[in-house]
Design a protein around this motif. Structure first.
Motif, PDB file in Angstrom:
ATOM      1  N   GLN A 420      57.349  41.269  12.287  1.00  0.00           N
ATOM      2  CA  GLN A 420      57.552  42.482  11.490  1.00  0.00           C
ATOM      3  C   GLN A 420      57.129  43.699  12.314  1.00  0.00           C
ATOM      4  OE1 GLN A 420      55.168  42.988   7.881  1.00  0.00           O
ATOM      5  NE2 GLN A 420      56.860  44.139   6.960  1.00  0.00           N
ATOM      6  N   ILE A 422      55.806  47.165  13.778  1.00  0.00           N
ATOM      7  CA  ILE A 422      54.748  48.135  13.520  1.00  0.00           C
ATOM      8  C   ILE A 422      55.132  49.373  14.333  1.00  0.00           C
ATOM      9  CG2 ILE A 422      52.281  48.645  13.774  1.00  0.00           C
ATOM     10  CD1 ILE A 422      51.781  45.595  13.766  1.00  0.00           C
ATOM     11  N   THR A 423      55.233  50.520  13.656  1.00  0.00           N
ATOM     12  CA  THR A 423      55.688  51.713  14.377  1.00  0.00           C
ATOM     13  C   THR A 423      54.623  52.803  14.364  1.00  0.00           C
ATOM     14  OG1 THR A 423      56.692  52.522  12.348  1.00  0.00           O
ATOM     15  CG2 THR A 423      58.134  51.340  13.869  1.00  0.00           C
ATOM     16  N   PHE A 433      54.811  44.112  17.007  1.00  0.00           N
ATOM     17  CA  PHE A 433      55.111  43.327  15.809  1.00  0.00           C
ATOM     18  C   PHE A 433      53.899  42.542  15.341  1.00  0.00           C
ATOM     19  CE2 PHE A 433      58.974  43.773  18.277  1.00  0.00           C
ATOM     20  CZ  PHE A 433      59.906  44.163  17.320  1.00  0.00           C
ATOM     21  N   GLU A 434      53.887  42.278  14.043  1.00  0.00           N
ATOM     22  CA  GLU A 434      52.940  41.283  13.548  1.00  0.00           C
ATOM     23  C   GLU A 434      53.686  39.956  13.494  1.00  0.00           C
ATOM     24  OE1 GLU A 434      50.992  41.945   9.738  1.00  0.00           O
ATOM     25  OE2 GLU A 434      50.043  39.969   9.809  1.00  0.00           O
ATOM     26  N   LYS A 575      43.462  47.624   9.290  1.00  0.00           N
ATOM     27  CA  LYS A 575      44.712  47.612   8.526  1.00  0.00           C
ATOM     28  C   LYS A 575      44.354  47.721   7.058  1.00  0.00           C
ATOM     29  CE  LYS A 575      48.286  45.084   9.873  1.00  0.00           C
ATOM     30  NZ  LYS A 575      49.135  43.941  10.344  1.00  0.00           N
ATOM     31  N   ILE A 607      46.132  51.251  10.595  1.00  0.00           N
ATOM     32  CA  ILE A 607      47.510  50.853  10.292  1.00  0.00           C
ATOM     33  C   ILE A 607      47.641  50.775   8.776  1.00  0.00           C
ATOM     34  CG2 ILE A 607      49.256  49.031  10.521  1.00  0.00           C
ATOM     35  CD1 ILE A 607      47.934  48.165  13.105  1.00  0.00           C
ATOM     36  N   GLU A 609      49.775  49.079   5.901  1.00  0.00           N
ATOM     37  CA  GLU A 609      50.798  48.031   5.779  1.00  0.00           C
ATOM     38  C   GLU A 609      51.343  47.978   4.366  1.00  0.00           C
ATOM     39  OE1 GLU A 609      49.581  44.028   6.645  1.00  0.00           O
ATOM     40  OE2 GLU A 609      47.716  44.201   5.532  1.00  0.00           O
ATOM     41  N   TYR A 627      49.519  54.101  12.523  1.00  0.00           N
ATOM     42  CA  TYR A 627      50.680  53.211  12.596  1.00  0.00           C
ATOM     43  C   TYR A 627      51.098  52.748  11.217  1.00  0.00           C
ATOM     44  CZ  TYR A 627      49.221  53.091  17.456  1.00  0.00           C
ATOM     45  OH  TYR A 627      48.856  53.453  18.732  1.00  0.00           O
ATOM     46  N   CYS A 628      52.358  52.345  11.111  1.00  0.00           N
ATOM     47  CA  CYS A 628      52.898  51.949   9.820  1.00  0.00           C
ATOM     48  C   CYS A 628      53.621  50.619   9.917  1.00  0.00           C
ATOM     49  CB  CYS A 628      53.902  52.983   9.316  1.00  0.00           C
ATOM     50  SG  CYS A 628      53.133  54.561   9.012  1.00  0.00           S
ATOM     51  N   GLN A 629      53.593  49.900   8.806  1.00  0.00           N
ATOM     52  CA  GLN A 629      54.236  48.590   8.752  1.00  0.00           C
ATOM     53  C   GLN A 629      54.661  48.363   7.312  1.00  0.00           C
ATOM     54  OE1 GLN A 629      51.535  45.486   9.928  1.00  0.00           O
ATOM     55  NE2 GLN A 629      52.914  43.819   9.341  1.00  0.00           N
TER      56      GLN A 629
END
Ligand code: C2E
Ligand code: CA
Ligand code: CA
Length: 656
Positions: A420, A422-423, A433-434, A575, A607, A609, A627-629
């Motif tokens: 997934q 992560i930006t 990515f995770e 996170k 982050i 999420e 960061y975002c997810q």
């Protein structure tokens, strides 16, 4: 003068001379030294065998001495215990005249049954255990049996004193997995009444018998009745035990009467045993039994099933609502117990209730169900009672099925890893990515990691699985580098059981193998995993920090700890749990902002999420999350799918 033993020294099989009078080995060849785990002849001759020798063995040896004097040799199986490991060996014993003219024993080991079965080694030593193969030949006996009855027994037919009976035992154990009988048996030395419990060990096609010795119960009474009495009572409390309970319930002939079973277990009893010792534990158990009996006041049948477990059967015509009685019992047990020097002890208890005939039509199932309800009650916070519901059984069946399928999947490696994105919040560039594991089972279909990871953690399988996931993830980074010429990062979830000394070296090894920089790897740990007081895990976390990989604190905000409690761990990034991002809690916004403020102070990156909407994304950007997810940015996907659907992401990525 020392005789010349050189000829025996070259023999492959262990040979030694045992001085029966002094209970010492006076000479041993090289093979025997190895057998006895001794370095030198001197060392072995110092050992005093009389210390661990039972009277039974002692007497047997003096009888042997007489037989040697009469010119006899003896060939028999013996259990010997060199270096604490019991080995069953076929020995040849011959008389040997010492230089002083006494009869010693020359022992030659002809054959060695390499592993005395685990089941026997672990069997309760006050109980007697025998192991037979599928033809009824004796494979081994435990110490206790050997000590009482020697080694003369050869097979099941001799033991059962009847070939037909022996065959019946084998047959019923084989088909039912279990049988039980009271019988007069031949021990190899005498006839003896035993309560015999047979268990079929399917994987090795053997029959394990556990015997309760019932011979010492006095005379003049019907032997069979004594057998029953002894096997059906709990010696500590004087209550019936599990077997006795079953007998009474089965013996009742009114099948139409509805009844309830209460399965009761003392909360935290183990702690009492651990802190005050078993004698206090036993004392408390007798008091508990006494109080239960008084409270019940003949309204039901009370049994002790072992440990701190009690079971009560009540007729509903007599007691009305079982839940009411359960509450009454709990309240009574909550009153303090006065125990000798220790003073007052306060105990809680939990109770599970199952009903006949509503829940099940047979006793065994009812007991299982009441036990399930009990466990649920404990899970929900103890000192309470709970009725069994069919969902409890479903959950358990599902769990058992999952366990079974999971071990197959592990063997065949039927997992995959999804990634997934992560930006970076400010410009939307791809950081990495995770890695999230996926399992699609032939029979069960897709199973969520939220369901099977906890199971794999329970069984320890997570360690093997976790290594595989890690390897896949790092390999994937190399693939992406060669495809797109970029160094992405990947974060991999870690379970507590994975925090072992071998982990950091393993990660290092993989990084070397796939040519990955430490800055490309992050490991996600939840706060409950990080807040460990045992050293091994802490060392492991520190070792991970030292090899330079990043540590992410996952699901932040769901536990109880504050970030400052975690300050001495090498965490780089937090996170925030998705429930806050999605505004599930009353104070979600306050948490989002406060977390940002603390992280800023502690120099930790953040982050967010679980971002599912544009609004959420904007808000978190606005709050300064790095960061975002989340599904809004991209769902977890297989690598090929990602490359296809999110080609644009691969074009712009952060420098890791
Ligand atoms: P987690 O570590 O908190 O993983 C994030 C979970 O949130 C993933 O669920 C992911 O699919 C889901 N998610 C991501 N974005 C969104 C979103 O926008 N909305 C919603 N509703 N959900 C989102 P998944 O893959 O089902 O994993 C569940 C949990 O299982 C993980 O929670 C993690 O604790 C565990 N897990 C997954 N893979 C692994 C693994 O490889 N090793 C270990 N030890 N645990 C894993
Ligand atoms: Ca995670
Ligand atoms: Ca998470």
């Amino acid at each position: 003068m020392m005789p010349d033993y050189a000829l025996w020294d070259s023999l492959q099989s262990p040979v030694w001379i045992f001085d029966i009078d002094c209970k010492r080995i006076s000479w041993a060849n090289k093979a025997a030294l190895m057998f006895w785990n001794a370095e030198t002849l001197d060392e072995i001759s110092q050992r005093d065998f009389s210390k661990d020798m039972s009277e039974a063995v002692n007497v047997t040896l003096s009888q042997y001495q007489k037989r040697f004097d009469a010119g006899e040799n003896i060939k028999t199986w013996w259990n010997l215990t060199p270096g604490n490991i019991t080995r069953k060996v076929l020995c040849h014993f011959t008389g040997y005249l010492t230089p002083e003219g006494r009869t010693a024993m020359l022992v030659e080991v002809i054959a060695d049954e390499p592993c005395l079965r685990r089941d026997i080694a672990l069997a309760d030593f006050t109980n007697l255990a025998l192991l037979f193969d599928s033809d009824g030949k004796l494979v081994s006996v435990n110490h206790a049996f050997e000590e009482y009855f020697g080694n003369e027994l050869r097979d099941l037919a001799a033991f059962a004193t009847d070939t037909h009976l022996a065959r019946r035992w084998l047959r019923s154990a084989r088909s039912n997995g279990f049988f039980q009988a009271g019988a007069r048996c031949w021990t190899g030395q005498n006839f003896q009444w035993f309560d015999v419990e047979g268990v079929w060990l399917g994987d090795r096609q053997q029959l394990l018998l556990h015997l309760s010795d019932l011979s010492d119960l006095g005379e003049g009474r019907d032997e069979m009745q004594l057998v029953r009495h002894h096997a059906e009572m709990d010696y500590l409390t004087g209550l019936v035990n599990r077997r006795g309970f079953g007998k009474v319930v089965h013996g009742e002939n009114d099948k139409n009467r509805s009844y309830s079973l209460l399965f009761l277990d003392i909360d935290g009893f183990k702690l009492i045993n651990d802190t005050h010792g078993h004698s206090v534990g036993d004392r408390l158990l007798t008091d508990i039994a006494e109080r239960l009996k008084l409270t019940l006041d003949n309204r039901g049948l009370l049994a002790r099933f072992g440990g701190d477990e009690f079971v009560i059967k009540i007729d509903r015509s007599q007691v009305g609502i079982p839940g009411d009685l359960a509450r009454e019992l709990i309240a009574e047990l909550n009153r303090p117990f006065e125990i000798g020097d220790i003073g007052e002890i306060i105990m809680g208890c939990s109770i599970g209730i199952a009903r006949y005939p509503e829940d099940a039509d047979n006793l065994d199932t009812l007991i299982t169900y009441a036990d399930m309800a009990l466990h649920r009650a404990k899970y929900l916070g103890r000192n309470r009672s709970l009725y069994f519901t069919p969902e409890m059984a479903c959950a358990l069946h599902r769990k058992a099925r999952l366990r079974h399928r999971l071990s197959i999947a592990l063997e065949k490696c039927e997992f995959s890893v999804h990634y997934q994105p992560i930006t970076r919040s400010d410009d939307g560039m791809l950081k990495g990515f995770e890695a999230l594991v996926r399992w699609n089972d032939e029979e069960l279909g897709h199973v969520s990691p939220a369901e099977f990871i906890p199971l794999a953690e329970e069984t320890g399988q997570i360690v093997q699985l976790g290594r595989w996931i890690m390897q896949q993830a790092l390999k994937q980074l190399r693939t992406w580098r060669s495809k797109f010429g970029i160094d992405l990062m990947v974060s991999v979830n870690l379970s507590r059981a994975q925090l072992q000394p071998g982990l950091a070296p393993y990660v290092s090894e993989l990084m070397k193998q796939y040519d990955i920089k430490p800055s490309q790897v992050a490991l996600e740990l939840t706060e409950s995993t990080m807040l460990l007081d045992y050293d091994e895990a802490r060392h492991c976390i520190e070792a991970l920090g030292q090899i330079g990989v990043e540590l992410y604190l996952d699901d932040f905000g769901t536990g109880y700890s504050s970030l400052s409690q975690l300050h001495d761990l090498p965490i780089t990034t937090v996170k925030l749990d998705k429930s806050f991002v999605q505004g599930e809690h009353k104070g979600s916004l306050a948490v989002i902002e406060a977390t940002r403020a603390i992280c800023e102070k502690l120099g930790l990156r953040l982050i967010a999420e679980g971002i599912e909407t544009q609004n959420q994304l904007e808000y978190l950007k606005h709050c300064g999350y790095d960061y975002c997810q989340g599904f809004y940015i991209g769902r977890p996907m297989a690598p090929e799918q990602l490359e296809e659907l999110h080609a644009n992401l691969f074009e712009q990525s952060v420098e890791n």
